[in-house]
Scaffold this active site. Structure first.
Site, PDB file in Angstrom:
ATOM      1  N   SER A 153      -3.640  -4.523  -3.530  1.00 15.96           N
ATOM      2  CA  SER A 153      -2.228  -4.435  -2.796  1.00 15.96           C
ATOM      3  C   SER A 153      -0.948  -4.734  -4.056  1.00 15.96           C
ATOM      4  CB  SER A 153      -2.171  -5.783  -1.706  1.00 15.96           C
ATOM      5  OG  SER A 153      -0.696  -5.670  -1.294  1.00 15.96           O
ATOM      6  N   TYR A 166      -3.296 -13.984  -0.551  1.00 15.85           N
ATOM      7  CA  TYR A 166      -3.489 -12.542  -0.339  1.00 15.85           C
ATOM      8  C   TYR A 166      -3.269 -12.127  -1.922  1.00 15.85           C
ATOM      9  CZ  TYR A 166      -2.607  -7.805   1.546  1.00 15.85           C
ATOM     10  OH  TYR A 166      -2.761  -6.534   1.969  1.00 15.85           O
ATOM     11  N   LYS A 170      -6.078 -10.047  -3.889  1.00 15.99           N
ATOM     12  CA  LYS A 170      -6.006  -8.449  -4.057  1.00 15.99           C
ATOM     13  C   LYS A 170      -6.082  -8.287  -5.655  1.00 15.99           C
ATOM     14  CE  LYS A 170      -5.688  -6.968   0.087  1.00 15.99           C
ATOM     15  NZ  LYS A 170      -6.710  -5.893   0.558  1.00 15.99           N
TER      16      LYS A 170
END
Ligand code: NAI
Length: 297
Positions: A153, A166, A170
């Site tokens: 991401s 996150y 990622k």
């Protein structure tokens, strides 16, 4: 040019009950792959579970004349990863492709980021990809063929406010892709990373009206090519959204060299150290070290 086909190939797509994973599964199945539609069916934050999403996508594929089997194991444990790959072996006898796509969000600013927000996010994204890919890896090695996609991401690659858990997971996947690309090379296994941008339940608030042009269906073609036999690259990162496909890469500036380097030298040459002109894109650690040794001579 011939159509890209997946006849005879077995693909596992995690988190395929909705959003991007559903599109990946539908496209691979339409091109002849036999697909394990994995989804644990929880909420965006990973709470809860339901058999519905995996079953619905698998039924959609069957209704379109494709081959699919639902699987509702969680990617978040090694047992879950093994069970997902077992589903592929039991239903279709092999596994050629793993699209690691399952994901959850637990956003908080860093001072409010507790282990309760960190651990499940690492479990699903980073350990999840590890769990499923490792279970498939042994079979891919034996058959000397495999294609793995990891869903990274821009939140990790570029950074995004409120997503330390996150983003770390990622970007961890980028490191995983690069190492697995090297380890898989001699076995015909290729591993790449995708950084998608699309309107899904995960992003609809974040994207707002801009999301209208970011149909998740436009991401699937990139995923499909990256897990196709004809894909020429491994260990690379592709950004895609709204029909644009581009490559992220990690570049190294030519930098500054001084055999008597001091802290003041670093300060005084900081512009040169940072200057992007003439950057290189090392393919691995050996590449970077070879370049350094050359400069030292
Ligand atoms: P989504 O929420 O629609 O899809 C994620 C799916 O993963 C859900 O169906 C969910 O039930 C499933 N899932 C969650 N935890 C699971 C587990 N432990 N085991 C099995 N399945 C599980 O969201 P979206 O947008 O389709 O996300 C897909 C992937 O793309 C995620 O990895 C996400 O982080 C990534 N991504 C999406 C972006 C976007 O713009 N939509 C941007 C960057 C990355």
């Amino acid at each position: 040019m011939a159509e890209l086909r997946f006849d005879g190939r077995v693909a596992v797509v995690t988190g395929a009950g909705g959003g991007l994973g559903r599109e990946h599964a539908l496209l691979l199945a339409a091109r002849g792959a036999q697909v394990v539609v994995n989804d644990a069916g929880g909420a965006v934050d990973g709470s809860g579970a339901s058999e519905g999403p995996a079953r619905t996508t698998a039924e959609e594929i069957l209704a379109l004349g494709g081959a699919a089997v639902p699987d509702t194991n969680s990617v978040a444990t090694p047992e879950g990863g093994a069970a997902i790959v077992d589903t592929a072996l039991a239903a279709f006898g092999r596994v050629d492709v793993v699209v690691n796509n399952a994901g959850i969000l637990r956003d908080k600013t860093f001072q409010n980021m507790t282990p309760e927000q960190l651990e499940p996010v690492l479990d699903v994204h980073l350990r999840g990809a590890f769990n499923v890919t490792r279970a498939a890896w042994l079979h891919m090695r034996e058959q000397r063929y495999g294609r793995v996609l990891l869903t990274a991401s821009n939140a990790g690659i570029l950074g995004n406010f409120g997503q330390s858990n996150y983003g770390a997971a990622k970007m961890g996947l980028v490191g995983l892709a690069r190492v697995l690309a090297q380890e898989g090379a001699r076995y015909g296994i290729q591993v790449n990373a995708l950084a998608p941008i699309a309107r899904t339940r995960m992003t609809e608030e974040l994207l707002g009206p801009a999301g209208a042009k970011l149909d998740p269906r436009l991401v699937a073609p990139v995923a499909a090519f990256l897990v196709h036999e004809d894909c020429p690259v491994s260990g690379e990162i592709y950004s895609t959204g709204g029909g644009r496909v581009a490559r992220f890469f990690i570049g190294l500036t030519p930098g500054y060299f001084n055999p008597d380097l001091s802290a003041e030298d670093v300060r005084d040459h900081f512009e040169q150290i940072r200057a992007e002109a003439g950057y290189t894109v090392p393919g691995g650690v050996a590449d970077e070290i070879a370049g350094l040794v050359e400069q030292l001579q």
